[in-house]
Motif scaffolding. Structure first.
Motif, short mmCIF file in Angstrom:
data_model
loop_
_atom_site.label_atom_id
_atom_site.label_comp_id
_atom_site.label_asym_id
_atom_site.label_seq_id
_atom_site.Cartn_x
_atom_site.Cartn_y
_atom_site.Cartn_z
N ASN A 46 0.85 -1.21 0.00
CA ASN A 46 0.00 0.00 0.00
C ASN A 46 0.88 1.26 0.00
OD1 ASN A 46 -2.33 -1.77 0.41
ND2 ASN A 46 -1.65 -1.90 2.53
N PHE A 47 1.85 1.26 -0.89
CA PHE A 47 2.95 2.22 -0.85
C PHE A 47 2.50 3.67 -0.75
CE2 PHE A 47 6.02 4.97 -3.10
CZ PHE A 47 7.13 4.78 -2.30
N LEU A 48 1.64 4.12 -1.68
CA LEU A 48 1.26 5.53 -1.70
C LEU A 48 0.43 5.93 -0.49
CD1 LEU A 48 0.53 6.26 -5.47
CD2 LEU A 48 2.51 6.94 -4.09
N ASN A 49 -0.42 5.03 -0.01
CA ASN A 49 -1.20 5.34 1.18
C ASN A 49 -0.32 5.42 2.43
OD1 ASN A 49 -3.63 5.53 -0.15
ND2 ASN A 49 -4.29 3.45 0.32
N VAL A 50 0.85 4.79 2.37
CA VAL A 50 1.79 4.85 3.50
C VAL A 50 2.63 6.12 3.43
CG1 VAL A 50 3.81 3.78 4.58
CG2 VAL A 50 1.89 2.36 3.83
N VAL A 51 3.29 6.34 2.29
CA VAL A 51 4.25 7.46 2.20
C VAL A 51 3.55 8.82 2.12
CG1 VAL A 51 6.00 6.02 1.12
CG2 VAL A 51 4.43 7.31 -0.33
N SER A 52 2.26 8.83 1.74
CA SER A 52 1.55 10.11 1.68
C SER A 52 1.29 10.69 3.06
CB SER A 52 0.23 9.97 0.92
OG SER A 52 -0.59 8.97 1.51
N ASN A 53 1.67 9.97 4.11
CA ASN A 53 1.56 10.49 5.47
C ASN A 53 2.78 11.32 5.88
OD1 ASN A 53 -0.99 9.32 6.74
ND2 ASN A 53 -0.04 7.47 5.91
N PHE A 54 3.82 11.29 5.07
CA PHE A 54 5.06 11.99 5.43
C PHE A 54 4.86 13.49 5.66
CE2 PHE A 54 9.17 13.99 4.25
CZ PHE A 54 9.93 13.50 5.32
N PRO A 55 4.02 14.18 4.86
CA PRO A 55 3.82 15.62 5.12
C PRO A 55 3.35 15.93 6.55
CG PRO A 55 2.96 15.06 2.97
CD PRO A 55 3.33 13.76 3.62
N PHE A 56 2.58 15.02 7.16
CA PHE A 56 2.15 15.25 8.54
C PHE A 56 3.36 15.35 9.47
CE2 PHE A 56 -1.69 13.16 6.82
CZ PHE A 56 -2.64 14.10 7.19
N PHE A 57 4.33 14.49 9.25
CA PHE A 57 5.53 14.50 10.08
C PHE A 57 6.29 15.82 9.93
CE2 PHE A 57 10.14 13.76 10.39
CZ PHE A 57 10.23 13.37 11.72
N VAL A 58 6.46 16.26 8.68
CA VAL A 58 7.22 17.48 8.41
C VAL A 58 6.54 18.69 9.04
CG1 VAL A 58 8.10 19.02 6.62
CG2 VAL A 58 8.20 16.54 6.29
N VAL A 59 5.25 18.87 8.74
CA VAL A 59 4.52 20.04 9.23
C VAL A 59 4.38 20.00 10.75
CG1 VAL A 59 2.37 21.35 9.09
CG2 VAL A 59 3.24 20.18 7.08
N GLY A 60 4.08 18.82 11.29
CA GLY A 60 3.93 18.70 12.74
C GLY A 60 5.21 19.01 13.48
N LEU A 61 6.32 18.52 12.96
CA LEU A 61 7.61 18.76 13.62
C LEU A 61 8.01 20.23 13.54
CD1 LEU A 61 9.90 17.32 15.10
CD2 LEU A 61 11.04 17.01 12.89
N ILE A 62 7.80 20.84 12.37
CA ILE A 62 8.10 22.27 12.23
C ILE A 62 7.26 23.10 13.20
CG2 ILE A 62 7.87 24.26 10.68
CD1 ILE A 62 8.64 22.40 8.37
N GLY A 63 5.96 22.81 13.25
CA GLY A 63 5.08 23.55 14.16
C GLY A 63 5.47 23.36 15.61
N LEU A 64 5.85 22.14 15.97
CA LEU A 64 6.24 21.86 17.35
C LEU A 64 7.50 22.61 17.73
CD1 LEU A 64 5.34 20.14 19.76
CD2 LEU A 64 6.78 18.29 18.89
N VAL A 65 8.47 22.67 16.83
CA VAL A 65 9.72 23.40 17.10
C VAL A 65 9.45 24.89 17.24
CG1 VAL A 65 11.94 24.08 16.12
CG2 VAL A 65 11.22 21.68 16.03
#
Length: 289
Positions: A46-65
């Motif tokens: 389910n490659f695309l359904n898995v990797v399409s979650n990566f933006p959440f990590f980027v935005v969440g981490l930036i916001g948290l910092v």
């Protein structure tokens, strides 16, 4: 004010109890796990359904910092820092929980997909109470709201009933745009809330038409993959809002601002009509002899 708060909470609890009594249980459909795009790539199912979650990590981490980096977001109240921290933690955790679920979709893994989303939803409601109703009450509501969200997940898992979780997920979808429009904000750039709500609505639509979108795009992208990308735009807009906004000099709701703008537009239109002047040129008429 305290009496009004008690009344509001009492009405909310009574409405929830009545809803639970008069509506049937909503079990988790196993068809939910049957996504259109099941393609495997680089050994990842389910490659695309898995990797399409990566933006959440980027935005969440930036916001948290940025919540803590030199007070970049200019958060003026302790409750705001706490609320936005929980929000960005929830967004970051979505990347892990949703990816874990999509590697092998089933009810057990779905818990870890929904849990971080619930943290984000409930923290947003607390933030709205802090900024637009009462800072003290909003701060004290953070933990109860988070617990309510977690309990809704546990209730669904143990009793196979989605009603409490549905309430936790969909009530904010209605309440947040209404509060953004009707309640005077503490800060500027309130329209970003509406952009975020619009992208979330679009994400839910894409989720509902997962397979038709997959067929329409000739099996390039599924609706669920697009849902992840659109849902990730919600924290993107809220992060931009936090970076740009300032404390409002005058607390005016979006509805009031729209009314003022509409009134000015009508007045300007009337002035333009009144300023129009006509010039008549006399044409000499030669008399016949």
């Amino acid at each position: 004010m305290r009496k009004r708060t008690v009344i509001a909470w009492s009405v909310a609890i009574v409405c929830f109890v009545v809803l639970m009594l008069v509506t049937p249980a909503i079990p988790q459909s196993q068809e939910y796990h049957d996504f259109a795009d099941k393609r495997e790539f680089l050994g990842i199912p389910n490659f695309l359904n898995v990797v399409s979650n990566f933006p959440f990590f980027v935005v969440g981490l930036i916001g948290l910092v940025l919540c803590y980096y030199g007070n970049y977001f200019k958060l003026s109240l302790p409750g705001e820092v706490c609320g936005w921290t929980f929000f960005f933690i929830g967004v970051t955790a979505v990347a892990f929980g949703s990816s874990y679920y999509h590697l092998k979709p089933n009810d057990d893994r779905l818990v870890w997909d929904r849990l971080p989303m619930t943290v984000a939803f409930t923290s947003i409601i607390a933030i709205f109470i802090i900024e637009r109703v009462d800072a003290r009450k909003g701060t004290f509501s953070i933990i109860p709201l988070l617990l309510a969200g977690i309990i809704s997940i546990l209730y669904w898992r143990f009793f196979d009933d989605l009603r409490p979780y549905a309430a936790v997920q969909f009530v904010p979808c209605i309440a947040i745009p209404l509060m953004a429009i009707l309640l005077p904000p503490m800060y500027t750039h309130s329209t970003y809330w509406l952009w975020a709500a619009g992208f979330y609505l679009l994400a839910k639509i894409e989720e509902a038409v997962d397979k038709p979108i997959y067929n329409l795009t000739l099996h390039i992208l599924s609706g669920h993959t697009l849902k992840h990308l659109c849902a990730a735009m919600v924290p993107v807009f809220l992060t931009l809002m936090l970076a740009k906004r300032e404390i409002a000099e005058e607390r005016v709701s979006l509805l009031q601002m729209w009314r003022i703008s509409w009134t000015k537009t009508k007045q300007n239109g009337s002035d333009v009509v009144e300023d129009i002047s006509y010039t008549y040129t006399g044409v000499p008429v030669e008399e016949s002899r």
